[in-house]
Motif scaffolding. Sequence first.
Motif, PDB file in Angstrom:
ATOM      1  N   UNK A 126       0.837  -1.205   0.000  1.00 40.26           N
ATOM      2  CA  UNK A 126       0.000   0.000   0.000  1.00 40.26           C
ATOM      3  C   UNK A 126       0.866   1.247   0.000  1.00 40.26           C
ATOM      4  N   UNK A 127       1.914   1.238   0.826  1.00 40.31           N
ATOM      5  CA  UNK A 127       2.808   2.398   0.886  1.00 40.31           C
ATOM      6  C   UNK A 127       3.483   2.630  -0.462  1.00 40.31           C
ATOM      7  N   UNK A 128       3.966   1.545  -1.092  1.00 40.49           N
ATOM      8  CA  UNK A 128       4.630   1.668  -2.388  1.00 40.49           C
ATOM      9  C   UNK A 128       3.677   2.161  -3.474  1.00 40.49           C
ATOM     10  N   UNK A 129       2.385   1.871  -3.295  1.00 37.46           N
ATOM     11  CA  UNK A 129       1.383   2.318  -4.266  1.00 37.46           C
ATOM     12  C   UNK A 129       0.973   3.775  -4.039  1.00 37.46           C
ATOM     13  N   UNK A 130       1.572   4.402  -3.019  1.00 38.43           N
ATOM     14  CA  UNK A 130       1.272   5.811  -2.764  1.00 38.43           C
ATOM     15  C   UNK A 130       0.052   6.054  -1.903  1.00 38.43           C
ATOM     16  N   UNK A 131      -0.447   4.995  -1.238  1.00 36.70           N
ATOM     17  CA  UNK A 131      -1.602   5.165  -0.347  1.00 36.70           C
ATOM     18  C   UNK A 131      -1.161   5.946   0.887  1.00 36.70           C
ATOM     19  N   UNK A 132      -1.941   6.927   1.291  1.00 40.09           N
ATOM     20  CA  UNK A 132      -1.559   7.736   2.450  1.00 40.09           C
ATOM     21  C   UNK A 132      -1.645   6.925   3.744  1.00 40.09           C
ATOM     22  N   UNK A 133      -0.885   7.341   4.753  1.00 45.54           N
ATOM     23  CA  UNK A 133      -0.773   6.588   5.999  1.00 45.54           C
ATOM     24  C   UNK A 133      -2.127   6.417   6.706  1.00 45.54           C
ATOM     25  N   UNK A 134      -2.958   7.429   6.687  1.00 46.31           N
ATOM     26  CA  UNK A 134      -4.250   7.328   7.378  1.00 46.31           C
ATOM     27  C   UNK A 134      -5.113   6.226   6.762  1.00 46.31           C
ATOM     28  N   UNK A 135      -5.082   6.132   5.446  1.00 46.46           N
ATOM     29  CA  UNK A 135      -5.850   5.081   4.771  1.00 46.46           C
ATOM     30  C   UNK A 135      -5.258   3.707   5.086  1.00 46.46           C
ATOM     31  N   UNK A 136      -3.931   3.621   5.115  1.00 42.54           N
ATOM     32  CA  UNK A 136      -3.281   2.347   5.448  1.00 42.54           C
ATOM     33  C   UNK A 136      -3.660   1.920   6.869  1.00 42.54           C
ATOM     34  N   UNK A 137      -3.635   2.875   7.805  1.00 39.47           N
ATOM     35  CA  UNK A 137      -3.997   2.567   9.196  1.00 39.47           C
ATOM     36  C   UNK A 137      -5.430   2.046   9.272  1.00 39.47           C
ATOM     37  N   UNK A 138      -6.324   2.682   8.521  1.00 41.28           N
ATOM     38  CA  UNK A 138      -7.722   2.266   8.547  1.00 41.28           C
ATOM     39  C   UNK A 138      -7.884   0.893   7.895  1.00 41.28           C
ATOM     40  N   UNK A 139      -7.186   0.679   6.793  1.00 38.18           N
ATOM     41  CA  UNK A 139      -7.288  -0.610   6.097  1.00 38.18           C
ATOM     42  C   UNK A 139      -6.724  -1.743   6.939  1.00 38.18           C
ATOM     43  N   UNK A 140      -5.634  -1.452   7.672  1.00 41.33           N
ATOM     44  CA  UNK A 140      -4.995  -2.479   8.490  1.00 41.33           C
ATOM     45  C   UNK A 140      -5.675  -2.648   9.845  1.00 41.33           C
ATOM     46  N   UNK A 141      -6.396  -1.607  10.292  1.00 38.69           N
ATOM     47  CA  UNK A 141      -7.041  -1.666  11.602  1.00 38.69           C
ATOM     48  C   UNK A 141      -6.033  -1.726  12.734  1.00 38.69           C
ATOM     49  N   UNK A 142      -4.908  -1.000  12.584  1.00 45.46           N
ATOM     50  CA  UNK A 142      -3.861  -1.026  13.601  1.00 45.46           C
ATOM     51  C   UNK A 142      -3.509   0.392  14.013  1.00 45.46           C
ATOM     52  N   UNK A 143      -2.750   0.504  15.110  1.00 44.54           N
ATOM     53  CA  UNK A 143      -2.238   1.793  15.548  1.00 44.54           C
ATOM     54  C   UNK A 143      -0.929   2.093  14.835  1.00 44.54           C
ATOM     55  N   UNK A 144      -0.518   3.337  14.876  1.00 46.68           N
ATOM     56  CA  UNK A 144       0.669   3.767  14.134  1.00 46.68           C
ATOM     57  C   UNK A 144       1.935   2.964  14.489  1.00 46.68           C
ATOM     58  N   UNK A 145       2.228   2.701  15.782  1.00 45.26           N
ATOM     59  CA  UNK A 145       3.436   1.909  16.089  1.00 45.26           C
ATOM     60  C   UNK A 145       3.399   0.506  15.469  1.00 45.26           C
TER      61      UNK A 145
END
Length: 281
Positions: A126-145
């Motif tokens: 997701x990161x390599x595809x340029x997805x922003x961090x907030x969307x990645x966090x929501x998609x993964x259902x995890x906290x930032x750490x």
Amino acid sequence: MASLWLSQTAAQDGAVVELDPNLCDPSAVADRVPDTTDAAFNAFVEQVREEGQHTPILVRRHPEAVGRYEIAYGSRRTRAARAIGVPVRAIVRELSDRELIIAQGSENLAREDLSYIERAHFARNMELAGIDRETILKAMGVHRPDLVNYLAIAEAIPAPVLSAIGPAPKIGRPRWLTLADRIKSAPASQVDAALASSDLAGKTSDERFAAVLAALSAVRKPPRRARVETLKNSKGLKYASVERNATGLRVTVEDAAEPGFGDYLADRIPEILAAFRADKA
């Protein structure tokens, strides 16, 4: 006629329809790590063959290929349908790129069979595809750490290693960290040899992980023994010892044999160094 019927039916957003699985492409952001020795998938194919597909997949119309679909979730069900040669039951929805990623991630969270490295792999893709961090966090259902940990592991495991090992469903973060450390410290030739080893043939993904980890175990050389040279004066008394080891040289002066020699030597170290450099020039 069948393809025309499927196309017309699929136009009804939200309806469960039957699609040709060959028209359904995986999401541009991969979440699965391929494994040709996945016995569980073969069992899943047989289950679908006998019982049919219980849950529809979710797709959107492909944004770049007319007549094709992009899978939000259900790639495994699609592969099974393709292997059997039957249509795949699907729900077609209009989804933005962000909505597709979030739907894909939400499905991932509900799947117990998605391994740790596959989750890390999904986050990294997701990161390599340029997805922003907030969307990645929501998609993964995890906290930032947690996301930082996933990304660090995914970045530390080179693609050839991941490809050779596969999803390793029973291997968690601590052992992947160990492998990452060994890859970092091992010469490239040792890593290549581990991946090309015949020991990997016929093994499950978890067994291949163990084999690669063992192959990259650091071979500890026995510590090199220090060499100690004793220096004696004209009276046969020991006035100094010189110890050489892997990290350098140490001189120990015996004050009792030659009083004041240690201070004399210490004071002249700078000029000895200067003379040494002059001789090298």
